[in-house]
Design an enzyme around this catalytic site. Structure first.
Site, PDB file in Angstrom:
ATOM      1  N   SER A   1       0.850  -1.197   0.000  1.00  0.00           N
ATOM      2  CA  SER A   1       0.000   0.000   0.000  1.00  0.00           C
ATOM      3  C   SER A   1       0.885   1.247   0.000  1.00  0.00           C
ATOM      4  CB  SER A   1      -0.867   0.017   1.262  1.00  0.00           C
ATOM      5  OG  SER A   1      -1.515   1.258   1.416  1.00  0.00           O
TER       6      SER A   1
ATOM      7  N   TYR B   1      -0.581  -0.573  10.461  1.00  0.00           N
ATOM      8  CA  TYR B   1      -0.882  -0.947   9.065  1.00  0.00           C
ATOM      9  C   TYR B   1       0.230  -0.454   8.132  1.00  0.00           C
ATOM     10  CZ  TYR B   1      -3.400  -1.352   4.630  1.00  0.00           C
ATOM     11  OH  TYR B   1      -3.761  -1.659   3.340  1.00  0.00           O
TER      12      TYR B   1
END
Ligand SMILES: NC(=O)c1ccc[n+]([C@@H]2O[C@H](COP(=O)([O-])OP(=O)(O)OC[C@H]3O[C@@H](n4cnc5c(N)ncnc54)[C@H](OP(=O)(O)O)[C@@H]3O)[C@@H](O)[C@H]2O)c1
Length: 249
Positions: free
Chosen positions: A136, A146
């Site tokens: 990502s 994350y």
């Protein structure tokens, strides 16, 4: 017939990979938790593209389940492995459920590392094989656990690209920005103030990913806008990155 494995193929980016590879004639091994949904995807792909789809139910936060997927990868050479399964935890880190944090780490880091290694033996013997690890743009920014997991995925994939490219393998980190999938809904995140221009389409992301993979790229950032955001983030002053870090989990 080429043979590929996709984790998390029942929705979003993984589903777009499953369709794109089935359309190219790949037989597929589909891995995730929801067996009914997996079977539905498998039946639809077989009916539409005439490919064989095997369903492997596994929760990749569970080590025993992950080992079963590893064993499947060791059975024969795969043409493409797409490590895509993932999810977000929508709570400030100090308040979040530690078991959910552990599961996120296990699905997005441990399983990626283990399945990559499990696939390498047969791929190296065959002298070819591709691995796409879905990361990502969050991995380039200070975005909590994350972002840290995705930074690991990008770094690991970029290293593996260099390490194994001379043995016929291509490894790539796919780093999209916001993509319209079930991801944010599953984590119950309110995305209403996210600007329209920031959203990417999953099929477009996968088209770019497969094209970049075949050109041997180590890191794929789909769309000019997100390439620009990542470029600016490398140059931006410390104050700005600290402001982003404070606003995130
Ligand atoms: N959407 C975005 O904005 C965005 C942006 C950048 C990167 N990403 C990354 O893209 C990847 C795919 O996300 P998405 O947006 O396509 O999400 P999604 O639509 O929610 O799909 C997630 C997929 O992962 C599977 N999955 C989730 N937890 C799992 C587990 N414990 N074990 C096995 N499979 C599991 C789900 O299937 P089951 O429910 O059947 O298990 C589903 O097929 C993730 O790695 C995510 O971090 C997403």
């Amino acid at each position: 017939m080429p043979l590929s494995m996709i984790t998390g193929p029942t929705a979003g980016i993984g589903y777009a990979f499953a369709r794109a590879l089935a359309a190219e004639g790949h037989d597929l091994v589909l891995v995730s938790r929801d067996e009914e949904r997996l079977q539905q995807v498998a039946d639809d792909l077989t009916a539409t593209y005439g490919v064989e789809c095997e369903v492997l139910r596994a929760d990749l936060s569970d080590l025993e389940h992950t080992r079963l997927v590893e064993a499947r990868l060791r059975k024969e050479p795969f043409d493409i492995l797409v490590n895509n399964a993932g999810f977000g935890v929508n709570k400030p880190f100090h308040d979040s459920d530690l078991e959910a944090e552990q599961a996120a780490l296990d699905v997005m880091v441990r399983a990626v590392m283990r399945l990559t290694q499990a696939s390498l033996g047969e791929m190296l013997t065959a002298g070819r094989g591709d691995i796409v690890n879905v990361s990502s743009v969050a991995g380039f920014l200070p975005r909590g656990t994350y972002g840290a997991h995705k930074a690991w995925v990008t770094s690991f994939s970029a290293w593996a690209n260099v390490r194994y490219r001379h043995q016929g393998l291509r490894v790539m980190a796919l780093c999209p920005g916001f993509v319209r999938t079930e991801f944010h809904q599953r984590m119950d995140a309110d995305m209403s103030d996210t600007a329209e221009w920031m959203w990417l389409d999953a099929e477009e992301v996968v088209r770019t990913a497969l094209s970049d993979l075949r050109r041997g790229k180590a890191v794929c950032i789909p769309s000019r806008r997100y390439k620009a955001i990542v470029g600016i983030s490398h140059l931006s002053p410390r104050g700005l990155t600290e402001r982003i870090a404070r606003r995130n989990r």
